[in-house]
Scaffold this motif. Structure first.
Motif, mmCIF file in Angstrom:
data_model
loop_
_atom_site.group_PDB
_atom_site.id
_atom_site.type_symbol
_atom_site.label_atom_id
_atom_site.label_comp_id
_atom_site.label_asym_id
_atom_site.label_seq_id
_atom_site.Cartn_x
_atom_site.Cartn_y
_atom_site.Cartn_z
ATOM 1 N N GLU A 14 0.839 -1.373 0.220
ATOM 2 C CA GLU A 14 -0.226 -0.076 0.006
ATOM 3 C C GLU A 14 0.882 1.293 -0.113
ATOM 4 O O GLU A 14 0.543 2.195 -0.562
ATOM 5 C CB GLU A 14 -0.907 0.010 1.215
ATOM 6 C CG GLU A 14 -2.085 -1.070 1.062
ATOM 7 C CD GLU A 14 -1.747 -2.522 1.672
ATOM 8 O OE1 GLU A 14 -0.432 -2.355 2.314
ATOM 9 O OE2 GLU A 14 -2.053 -3.239 1.536
ATOM 10 N N ASN A 15 2.066 1.276 0.954
ATOM 11 C CA ASN A 15 2.924 2.339 0.719
ATOM 12 C C ASN A 15 3.920 2.501 -0.323
ATOM 13 O O ASN A 15 4.939 3.142 -0.321
ATOM 14 C CB ASN A 15 3.646 2.411 2.080
ATOM 15 C CG ASN A 15 4.410 1.089 2.372
ATOM 16 O OD1 ASN A 15 4.526 0.266 1.478
ATOM 17 N ND2 ASN A 15 5.219 1.065 3.257
ATOM 18 N N ASP A 16 3.356 1.822 -1.203
ATOM 19 C CA ASP A 16 4.238 1.868 -2.654
ATOM 20 C C ASP A 16 5.632 1.173 -2.888
ATOM 21 O O ASP A 16 6.330 1.260 -3.741
ATOM 22 C CB ASP A 16 4.361 3.276 -3.217
ATOM 23 C CG ASP A 16 3.149 3.807 -3.693
ATOM 24 O OD1 ASP A 16 1.898 3.361 -3.952
ATOM 25 O OD2 ASP A 16 3.029 5.258 -3.612
ATOM 26 N N SER A 39 18.209 -9.799 4.733
ATOM 27 C CA SER A 39 16.752 -9.146 5.353
ATOM 28 C C SER A 39 16.275 -8.082 4.474
ATOM 29 O O SER A 39 16.890 -7.331 4.086
ATOM 30 C CB SER A 39 16.798 -9.003 6.628
ATOM 31 O OG SER A 39 16.964 -7.817 7.088
ATOM 32 N N ARG A 48 4.368 -15.397 1.936
ATOM 33 C CA ARG A 48 3.061 -15.165 2.028
ATOM 34 C C ARG A 48 2.206 -15.023 0.849
ATOM 35 O O ARG A 48 0.980 -15.385 1.099
ATOM 36 C CB ARG A 48 3.117 -13.748 2.951
ATOM 37 C CG ARG A 48 3.799 -14.020 4.568
ATOM 38 C CD ARG A 48 3.095 -12.865 5.295
ATOM 39 N NE ARG A 48 3.580 -11.466 4.939
ATOM 40 C CZ ARG A 48 4.780 -10.997 5.257
ATOM 41 N NH1 ARG A 48 5.455 -11.310 6.216
ATOM 42 N NH2 ARG A 48 4.935 -9.659 4.671
ATOM 43 N N LEU A 53 -1.673 -15.273 2.122
ATOM 44 C CA LEU A 53 -2.008 -14.289 3.153
ATOM 45 C C LEU A 53 -1.695 -12.980 2.677
ATOM 46 O O LEU A 53 -2.000 -11.819 3.528
ATOM 47 C CB LEU A 53 -0.619 -14.629 4.158
ATOM 48 C CG LEU A 53 -1.133 -15.737 5.047
ATOM 49 C CD1 LEU A 53 0.123 -16.356 6.004
ATOM 50 C CD2 LEU A 53 -2.289 -15.712 5.984
ATOM 51 N N PRO A 73 -6.483 -18.681 1.559
ATOM 52 C CA PRO A 73 -5.420 -19.555 2.143
ATOM 53 C C PRO A 73 -5.604 -20.897 2.613
ATOM 54 O O PRO A 73 -4.902 -21.898 2.175
ATOM 55 C CB PRO A 73 -4.798 -18.664 3.270
ATOM 56 C CG PRO A 73 -5.391 -17.352 3.004
ATOM 57 C CD PRO A 73 -6.567 -17.520 2.209
ATOM 58 N N ASN A 84 8.387 -17.374 14.970
ATOM 59 C CA ASN A 84 7.715 -17.508 16.246
ATOM 60 C C ASN A 84 6.888 -18.653 16.615
ATOM 61 O O ASN A 84 5.771 -18.845 16.469
ATOM 62 C CB ASN A 84 6.851 -16.323 16.698
ATOM 63 C CG ASN A 84 7.823 -15.018 17.047
ATOM 64 O OD1 ASN A 84 8.793 -15.044 17.530
ATOM 65 N ND2 ASN A 84 7.503 -14.024 16.131
ATOM 66 N N GLY B 150 3.492 -10.671 18.918
ATOM 67 C CA GLY B 150 4.559 -11.049 17.827
ATOM 68 C C GLY B 150 4.205 -12.601 17.583
ATOM 69 O O GLY B 150 4.021 -12.857 16.451
ATOM 70 N N VAL B 162 -4.630 -16.849 8.812
ATOM 71 C CA VAL B 162 -4.945 -15.330 8.705
ATOM 72 C C VAL B 162 -3.982 -14.254 8.984
ATOM 73 O O VAL B 162 -3.073 -14.606 9.768
ATOM 74 C CB VAL B 162 -5.949 -15.065 9.863
ATOM 75 C CG1 VAL B 162 -5.807 -15.611 11.148
ATOM 76 C CG2 VAL B 162 -6.646 -13.819 9.795
ATOM 77 N N LYS B 163 -3.895 -13.334 8.389
ATOM 78 C CA LYS B 163 -2.789 -12.284 8.554
ATOM 79 C C LYS B 163 -3.014 -11.347 9.395
ATOM 80 O O LYS B 163 -4.293 -10.605 9.100
ATOM 81 C CB LYS B 163 -2.063 -11.884 7.400
ATOM 82 C CG LYS B 163 -0.779 -11.335 7.700
ATOM 83 C CD LYS B 163 -0.315 -10.738 6.203
ATOM 84 C CE LYS B 163 0.776 -9.444 6.699
ATOM 85 N NZ LYS B 163 0.620 -8.383 5.852
ATOM 86 N N ALA B 194 -0.089 2.177 8.348
ATOM 87 C CA ALA B 194 -0.055 2.356 6.770
ATOM 88 C C ALA B 194 1.529 2.606 6.539
ATOM 89 O O ALA B 194 2.176 2.441 5.317
ATOM 90 C CB ALA B 194 -0.782 3.436 6.401
ATOM 91 N N HIS B 195 2.309 2.864 7.654
ATOM 92 C CA HIS B 195 3.745 3.056 7.525
ATOM 93 C C HIS B 195 4.721 2.135 7.840
ATOM 94 O O HIS B 195 5.865 2.455 7.641
ATOM 95 C CB HIS B 195 4.067 4.541 8.291
ATOM 96 C CG HIS B 195 3.364 5.425 7.872
ATOM 97 N ND1 HIS B 195 3.370 6.053 6.514
ATOM 98 C CD2 HIS B 195 2.421 6.434 8.522
ATOM 99 C CE1 HIS B 195 2.550 7.152 6.552
ATOM 100 N NE2 HIS B 195 1.821 7.335 7.881
ATOM 101 N N GLU B 239 19.049 -0.474 6.181
ATOM 102 C CA GLU B 239 18.821 -1.813 6.828
ATOM 103 C C GLU B 239 19.675 -1.762 8.284
ATOM 104 O O GLU B 239 19.282 -2.093 9.385
ATOM 105 C CB GLU B 239 19.037 -3.180 6.074
ATOM 106 C CG GLU B 239 18.952 -4.331 6.721
ATOM 107 C CD GLU B 239 17.400 -4.861 6.813
ATOM 108 O OE1 GLU B 239 16.610 -4.269 5.984
ATOM 109 O OE2 GLU B 239 17.106 -5.638 7.508
ATOM 110 N N GLN B 301 5.341 10.257 -0.155
ATOM 111 C CA GLN B 301 3.717 10.078 -0.060
ATOM 112 C C GLN B 301 3.206 11.455 0.510
ATOM 113 O O GLN B 301 3.675 12.105 1.611
ATOM 114 C CB GLN B 301 3.447 9.139 0.870
ATOM 115 C CG GLN B 301 3.998 7.774 0.544
ATOM 116 C CD GLN B 301 3.904 6.861 1.438
ATOM 117 O OE1 GLN B 301 4.996 6.435 2.171
ATOM 118 N NE2 GLN B 301 2.641 6.202 1.908
#
Ligand SMILES: Nc1ncnc2c1ncn2[C@@H]1O[C@H](COP(=O)(O)OP(=O)(O)O)[C@@H](O)[C@H]1O
Ligand SMILES: [Mg+2]
Lengths: 365, 313
Positions: A14-16, A39, A48, A53, A73, A84, B150, B162-163, B194-195, B239, B301
């Motif tokens: 969504e954030n491009d 990573s 995913r 997902l 899914p 995890n 988490g 389900v995510k 969103a971020h 990163e 954005q």
């Protein structure tokens, strides 16, 4: 059983953020395929998408010969294991494995058959009534695998399942997962950022960087014939050394050193017009030698360098040195007793080395 | 009324009195206030009966679990600025709200609650906003068995396909202004999701994202450019910064996560410091670099201002 196929798959969040692109891959039936890369390169996103997902922005995904882009899914016949590997703390081992089947209203007898079978495979028969708290790390991880096995799925998807374990246990679990795969033969896509893990486990591996596939091949192929500088440097430890220099006549020139290029390689380089141009030489640490015998017979690939650091690692020594201001690492036999501070002779085994284009960084072949 | 209905439909069961689950062989109805839910076995119901019953009862939406008394009181509290009447009130502090959302069509609320319940010792409280999002009310208790959100994300992902994402507000010491707190938690969650790609976050995690999002586009670009300089599009360095911050600026731990040798990481940090004059090993300098990184990520954005003021109802 089933293979998987991804065709021109692309994922834009969504954030491009373009997370994965131009992704084309056939995962063969029964194979243990490993996605590996630093990573953030898009491994989890790819996994995913296979699981359903995450929506696929563009392209097609097939499981067997069925296009599954729009299949939920739970209807894709896959089972997943993640980093995890939490368990339900208040349930015993049996119930932990049975829970997802119960939620799906499977018959009690069928659940029991499946859980008992999985417990048998994983050697958990005697722990079924224990709570997670009373299990060791390795046993918990096995229960997490058991939860996937009971699904009887066509495809296993695993995302860094071992990265929360300590080093010793990780090595042990690698072997267990491989044994499991040999026994069940379920098509598996396994994600890791750890190249050693990828090399030891994979039937084939897919090296990724910045959302793009860099190379697909068996561990041996990828190790011996890296497509580009990135793959050469990423696969193998200590990593491949790279020297930026240029090709002059029959020699590769770096700093004050002149290294003779073998006939076959020279022909390839000349045919592609690299004569007199910049190229990158890539050579693995184990292909740089300090044994007198090797040096005597390789006078034309001999260099002289000062060792900055010498790390004794049992039977081997890791030497840190440089030529022409470019650092390199050599992995040599400890019996010659090389120490830091000395200037010494080293010889490159150029028959095992590779040349890469200086601009595109692609291997020249 | 119940007694009279029971004469006509002997199978009639009252939820919470005769039975504790919504049996799928029964058709379930609730009265207007959703205070009583009753079920009648399908074998006793012709289409005409269902039409008739639906005229004065509401067919119960079986996708949602029935709210408990306590859940209803919390619902009331978040819907209005006034505190619900005292004596029966079970709302109590300390508590916090954890917002969750998952993708459409992956799982029903009933399934979700059943699975989540298994992770907690106490009865869980969920206030649903829609079929895919809601609030989990958590009472502060002596440390639970410590399954983190988490871990829950991964567990539900592998069990239920389900995510899901969680966003926890800070703990509150009083039940005053629950309404405002609810809106803050929900709006912040929507905005920060969103971020960030993290699946489990807290309000504290979100603060840097929020600050950066509130800056003008020009300021974001300026900060990103000025602090990161030539590193602004160097994915590896960005990163590295992120990992360092996550690992409390601990070099060994970060090196491990980045699968670099400690010395290589040290070397890269020295280079960064030489080029930019910033030493990421110092907390306040790391903070500046981290904010610049977030500014860079959000850089291109423009954010719809609607998100900020969206009503939580
Ligand atoms: N939910 C998300 N929203 C936005 N960006 C994401 C999301 N998940 C991952 N990304 C971004 O996509 C890229 C690839 O991420 P990921 O697939 O998690 O990589 P890997 O598993 O290889 O570490 C990264 O740049 C990451 O920040
Ligand atoms: Mg990942």
């Amino acid at each position: 059983m089933a293979g998987l196929s991804l065709k021109n798959v692309k994922k834009v969040y969504e954030n491009d953020v373009v997370s994965v692109q131009d992704f084309n891959l056939e995962v063969r039936d029964k194979e243990f395929l490993v996605l590996v890369g630093p990573s953030g390169c898009g491994k989890s996103t790819t996994l995913r998408m296979i699981a359903g997902l995450e929506d696929i922005t563009e392209g097609d995904l097939y499981i067997g010969d069925k296009r599954v882009n729009d299949i939920a899914p739970k209807d894709r016949d896959i089972a997943m294991v993640f980093q995890n590997y939490a368990l339900y703390p208040h349930m015993n081992v049996y119930d932990n494995m049975a829970f997802s089947l119960k939620l799906r209203k499977m018959k009690k007898q069928e659940i029991k058959t499946r859980v008992d079978r999985a417990a048998g495979i994983l050697g958990l028969e005697n722990y079924l009534s224990r709570k997670p708290k009373a299990l060791s790390g390795g046993q918990r991880q096995r229960v997490a695998l058991g939860r996937a096995i009971v699904r009887d799925a066509e495809v296993f998807l695993m995302d860094e399942p071992l990265s929360n374990l300590d080093a010793k246990l990780r090595v042990q679990m690698r072997a267990e997962i491989q044994k499991l795969h040999q026994r069940l033969q379920t098509t598996t896509v396994y994600v890791t950022h750890d190249q050693t893990e990828a090399m030891t486990m994979a039937t084939r591996l897919v090296v990724m960087k910045d959302g793009l596939i860099q190379q697909v091949g068996s561990p041996k192929e990828v190790y011996e014939k890296p497509n580009n500088v990135f793959v050469g440097g990423f696969i193998g430890s200590p990593p491949m050394n790279f020297f930026l220099g240029h090709l002059q006549g029959e020699h590769f020139i770096v700093g004050d050193e002149k290294i003779r290029v073998p006939e076959g390689k020279l022909k390839t380089l000349r045919a592609q017009d690299y004569d007199g141009k910049d190229v990158i030489l890539g050579i693995r640490p184990e292909d740089i030698h300090d044994e007198p015998l090797f040096i005597d017979s390789s006078a034309d690939t001999k260099i002289r360098a000062t060792v900055d650091v010498a790390e004794l690692m049992g039977a081997e020594i890791i030497l840190y040195s440089s030529i022409g201001g470019q650092n390199f690492i050599a992995r040599v036999d400890a019996r010659y007793g090389t120490e830091a501070g000395q200037p010494i002779d080293l010889a490159f085994d150029l028959s095992k080395a590779h040349f890469f284009d200086a601009a595109s960084e692609l291997r020249i072949h | 009324m119940i007694d009279r209905l029971r004469k006509i439909y002997p199978s009639l069961l009252l939820y919470g009195e005769d039975i504790d689950t919504l049996d799928s062989d029964y058709k379930w109805f609730s009265d207007e206030e959703n205070t009583r839910v009753l079920g009648i076995h399908e074998s006793e119901l012709a289409p005409k009966d269902i039409a008739l019953l639906s005229a004065f009862l509401l067919p119960h939406n079986a996708k949602f679990p029935l709210p408990t008394k306590e859940e209803k009181q919390w619902q009331q509290a978040i819907r209005s600025a006034e505190t619900p009447p005292g004596s029966e009130n079970r709302i109590s502090a300390p508590f916090r709200f954890t917002y969750f959302s998952f993708n459409k069509n992956q799982i029903t609320p009933v399934f979700f609650k059943a699975a989540l319940q298994e992770l907690f010792e106490k009865q869980i409280l969920i206030l649903w906003d829609s079929e895919t999002e809601g609030i989990l009310v958590e009472k502060k208790e002596a440390a639970d068995d410590g399954v983190s959100y988490g871990q829950i994300v991964d567990l539900l992902m592998s069990d239920l396909y389900v995510k899901i994402r969680f966003f926890s507000g800070p703990f509150r010491q009083s039940t005053e202004a629950v309404h405002a707190y609810y809106r803050t938690v929900k709006n912040t969650a929507v905005k920060v999701f969103a971020h960030s790609d993290k699946a489990a976050m807290t309000y504290a995690d979100a603060v840097p994202h929020l600050m950066v999002a509130a800056a003008s586009k020009e300021l974001r670009q300026e900060i990103g450019q000025t602090v990161l300089q030539e590193y602004i599009s160097d994915r590896e360095t960005l990163e590295m910064i992120e990992v360092l911050v996550r690992c409390n600026l601990n070099i060994s731990e970060s090196a491990k996560e980045l699968h670099l040798h400690r010395n290589s990481l040290q070397y890269r940090l020295d280079r960064f410091s030489e080029k930019t004059g910033i030493d990421i090993r110092q907390f306040h300098q790391a903070m500046a670099v981290y904010l610049a990184l977030l500014a860079k990520r959000q850089g291109g954005q423009q954010h719809p201002p609607g998100n900020l003021h969206e009503d939580g109802g």
